[in-house]
Design a protein around this motif. Structure first.
Motif, short mmCIF file in Angstrom:
data_model
loop_
_atom_site.label_atom_id
_atom_site.label_comp_id
_atom_site.label_asym_id
_atom_site.label_seq_id
_atom_site.Cartn_x
_atom_site.Cartn_y
_atom_site.Cartn_z
N ILE A 75 0.77 -1.25 -0.18
CA ILE A 75 -0.14 -0.22 0.02
C ILE A 75 0.78 1.13 -0.03
O ILE A 75 1.67 1.50 0.99
N ARG A 76 0.90 2.09 -1.10
CA ARG A 76 1.61 3.21 -1.24
C ARG A 76 1.13 4.29 -0.25
O ARG A 76 0.10 4.61 0.17
N THR A 77 2.27 5.02 0.58
CA THR A 77 1.99 6.03 1.40
C THR A 77 2.70 7.15 0.93
O THR A 77 2.37 8.28 1.41
N LYS A 78 3.61 7.10 0.32
CA LYS A 78 4.73 8.02 -0.30
C LYS A 78 4.69 8.02 -1.90
O LYS A 78 4.57 7.14 -2.59
N GLY A 79 5.14 9.34 -2.28
CA GLY A 79 5.05 9.84 -3.54
C GLY A 79 3.73 9.59 -4.27
O GLY A 79 3.44 9.10 -5.48
N ILE A 80 2.53 9.91 -3.71
CA ILE A 80 1.30 9.68 -4.26
C ILE A 80 0.99 10.77 -5.29
O ILE A 80 1.42 12.01 -4.99
N SER A 81 0.39 10.67 -6.38
CA SER A 81 -0.07 11.48 -7.35
C SER A 81 -1.06 10.83 -7.98
O SER A 81 -1.46 9.63 -7.98
N PRO A 82 -1.83 11.69 -8.93
CA PRO A 82 -2.85 11.10 -9.65
C PRO A 82 -2.58 10.11 -10.72
O PRO A 82 -3.49 9.03 -10.97
N THR A 83 -1.53 10.10 -11.38
CA THR A 83 -0.97 9.02 -12.13
C THR A 83 0.26 8.09 -11.65
O THR A 83 0.99 7.58 -12.47
N ASP A 84 0.36 8.01 -10.12
CA ASP A 84 1.31 7.29 -9.81
C ASP A 84 1.16 5.55 -10.08
O ASP A 84 1.78 4.84 -9.91
#
Length: 293
Positions: free
Chosen positions: A242-251
């Motif tokens: 589960i991503r918690t860092k580097g979140i962006s709309p197109t990650d």
């Protein structure tokens, strides 16, 4: 496929390094190109280089760029110039770079891609939407191959919003970058990295078969403070990142790149899921060459 390199400028921000772009585009052509389009140009150049296609049949290649927010810094700079100097003296360079399709235009011009060109902006589901469109182009013969990419950039405004949405700092951190893929029809070529086995959007991700391998889950970039019930369910599942860092709309584009690397190493399918708005989710399943059952 390829992505821009990333460096961490602080504990809260991940910025992309585009210093290698002059390998693909002459410096003289980059004088007015902003950071947003430079990221896209670099990732697209690496993707084209990895295909080994060279200059062959660029007119038969389509281009789709997926972005959530577009060129944020150029947009804010143009608005600042408009507020400070009025409509007659607002900076035209910032305006030309602020439009969402600027990156696609630069890629088309610099790499000679003259096939159909489109910019998709559907916030967190932009990448899945771009893949669905690319699939229809290939199926109908509109293009023999499609260069599909994602790009979003960090700005002080988005960084402030991300860091301020929770007093205890429980929200994720905003990131930036670009990732591009050279996509062809199944059997059209021997893929160097693997397959997009499936891509879809829906409101019930529980209906998707995710028992084949690991799952990469990326929360919504606009609802990072609201843990969905589905995210809580995934947290109890083994093999879930589960991503918690580097979140962006197109990650999700970057997640797909990582998934391809992992599937090649382990010979398994990997499911990438992105939480969008209004109860929608996007899914992309990747598999390494020879890993399909």
């Amino acid at each position: 496929m390829a992505q821009t390199g990333s460096t961490s400028c602080s504990a809260e921000t991940l910025l992309a390094d585009t210093s290698d772009l002059t390998r693909y585009v002459p410096k003289s052509k980059l004088r007015r190109v902003d950071h947003y389009s430079r990221m896209a140009l670099l990732a697209a150049g690496r993707a084209i280089e990895n295909t080994g296609q060279g200059e062959a049949a660029k007119g038969e290649v389509g281009l789709i760029v997926a972005t959530g927010y577009g060129a944020l810094n150029s947009t804010f700079s143009f608005l600042d110039s408009y507020i400070e100097k009025g409509d007659r003296l607002a900076a035209p360079t910032f305006f030309s770079g602020s439009v969402h399709n600027a990156a696609a235009a630069y890629i088309s011009i610099c790499y000679g891609i003259t096939g159909p060109c489109l910019t998709v902006s559907q916030f967190d589901l932009s990448f899945v939407s771009a893949l669905i469109t690319a699939g229809s182009w290939l199926e109908t013969g509109k293009a023999r191959a499609v260069l599909v990419g994602t790009v979003d950039e960090w700005s002080e405004v988005t960084g402030y919003c991300m860091e301020s949405c929770s007093v205890d700092g429980s929200c994720g951190t905003f990131g930036e970058g670009a990732a591009f893929f050279w996509v062809t029809r199944d059997g059209a070529s021997n893929p160097k990295f693997g397959f997009f086995e499936q891509f879809s959007m829906g409101r019930d991700p529980g209906a998707w078969n995710m028992d084949q391998g690991p799952v990469f889950f990326s929360p919504s970039s606009t609802h990072t403070c609201r843990d969905s019930d589905y995210k809580k369910t995934l947290s109890n599942r083994t093999g879930t990142f589960i991503r918690t860092k580097g979140i962006s709309p197109t990650d999700m584009g970057a997640d797909a790149l990582v998934a391809f690397a992992q599937s090649r190493k382990k010979g398994e399918k990997i499911c990438c899921i992105k939480q969008g708005q209004d109860g929608m989710f996007g899914q992309v399943v990747v598999a390494a060459t020879g890993a399909l059952g």
